[in-house]
Design an enzyme around this catalytic site. Structure first.
Site, PDB file in Angstrom:
ATOM      1  CE1 TYR A  50      -9.210  -4.136   0.528  1.00  0.00           C
ATOM      2  CE2 TYR A  50      -8.626  -1.727  -0.359  1.00  0.00           C
ATOM      3  CZ  TYR A  50      -8.407  -3.011   0.448  1.00  0.00           C
ATOM      4  OH  TYR A  50      -7.107  -3.132   0.846  1.00  0.00           O
ATOM      5  CE  LYS A 106      -4.057  -2.198   2.179  1.00  0.00           C
ATOM      6  NZ  LYS A 106      -5.001  -2.143   3.359  1.00  0.00           N
TER       7      LYS A 106
HETATM    8  O1  CDP Z   1      -6.670  -6.324   4.676  1.00  0.00           O
HETATM    9  P1  CDP Z   1      -7.595  -7.178   5.406  1.00  0.00           P
HETATM   10  O2  CDP Z   1      -8.025  -8.234   4.458  1.00  0.00           O
HETATM   11  O3  CDP Z   1      -6.944  -7.734   6.543  1.00  0.00           O
HETATM   12  O4  CDP Z   1      -8.676  -6.586   6.041  1.00  0.00           O
HETATM   13  P2  CDP Z   1     -10.443  -6.205   5.321  1.00  0.00           P
HETATM   14  O5  CDP Z   1     -11.211  -6.339   6.387  1.00  0.00           O
HETATM   15  O6  CDP Z   1     -10.734  -6.837   4.222  1.00  0.00           O
HETATM   16  O7  CDP Z   1     -10.305  -4.547   5.138  1.00  0.00           O
HETATM   17  C1  CDP Z   1      -9.630  -4.011   4.193  1.00  0.00           C
HETATM   18  C2  CDP Z   1      -8.859  -2.853   4.494  1.00  0.00           C
HETATM   19  O8  CDP Z   1      -9.598  -1.775   4.929  1.00  0.00           O
HETATM   20  C3  CDP Z   1      -7.782  -3.106   5.625  1.00  0.00           C
HETATM   21  O9  CDP Z   1      -6.767  -3.746   5.087  1.00  0.00           O
HETATM   22  C4  CDP Z   1      -7.612  -1.754   6.182  1.00  0.00           C
HETATM   23  O10 CDP Z   1      -6.582  -1.025   5.431  1.00  0.00           O
HETATM   24  C5  CDP Z   1      -8.882  -1.138   6.098  1.00  0.00           C
HETATM   25  N1  CDP Z   1      -9.886  -1.247   7.205  1.00  0.00           N
HETATM   26  C6  CDP Z   1      -9.951   0.005   8.024  1.00  0.00           C
HETATM   27  O11 CDP Z   1      -9.322   0.945   7.643  1.00  0.00           O
HETATM   28  N2  CDP Z   1     -10.788  -0.172   9.255  1.00  0.00           N
HETATM   29  C7  CDP Z   1     -11.499  -1.193   9.470  1.00  0.00           C
HETATM   30  N3  CDP Z   1     -12.132  -1.245  10.679  1.00  0.00           N
HETATM   31  C8  CDP Z   1     -11.381  -2.389   8.730  1.00  0.00           C
HETATM   32  C9  CDP Z   1     -10.363  -2.341   7.448  1.00  0.00           C
END
Ligand code: CDP
Ligand code: MG
Length: 135
Positions: free
Chosen positions: A50, A10
């Protein structure tokens, strides 16, 4: 069975200048680098990537973050690579990620957590289709 996963470093990881160190970790683990490209993610690509998070409170923040500057996108290959890379990256919230994981060592918050990786082989296939249509 050999599997592929999609990873990108990122913008916060790029800004920290740790792209090479992250690539080295996966290489040292024995994973095979299939493709790598630096690119600036467009709003359209980010929303597609996303899509599952559309409507969540953090959606706009994560879209803004990953489109703010270039990323390094990669495909990695190995048996069970999806689970291996998720383990190596650590928990989503860098503040809670275990030391020794990439997020645990290099991130201290939720949104700027250095690295993305697919959460299943099906997600990997979908995400590779967005970023590496020729693979
Ligand atoms: O990246 P990962 O699959 O671990 O997490 P996700 O639940 O798919 O969320 C995607 C991305 O959104 C995360 O990597 C974080 O950068 C962001 N995020 C966030 O800013 N705040 C949250 N409560 C959850 C996710
Ligand atoms: Mg995810």
């Amino acid at each position: 069975m050999v599997e592929r996963t999609f990873v990108f470093i990122k913008p916060d990881g790029m800004q920290k200048r740790i792209a090479g160190r992250i690539v080295s970790r996966y290489e040292e683990k024995g994973l095979e680098l299939v493709a790598i490209q630096k690119l600036h993610i467009t709003r359209a690509m980010a929303e597609q990537h996303y899509a599952e998070h559309k409507g969540k409170p953090f959606f706009e923040g994560i879209i803004a973050a990953i489109t703010s500057a270039p990323v390094v996108a990669m495909i990695w290959e190995a048996p069970d690579v999806v689970a291996i890379v998720r383990l190596m990256n650590g928990a989503t919230n860098g503040a809670l990620a275990e030391p020794g994981t990439i997020r645990g060592d290099f991130a201290a918050n939720f949104t700027d957590n250095v690295v993305h990786a697919s959460d299943s082989p099906a997600s990997a296939k979908r995400e590779i289709g967005i970023f590496f249509p020729n693979f």
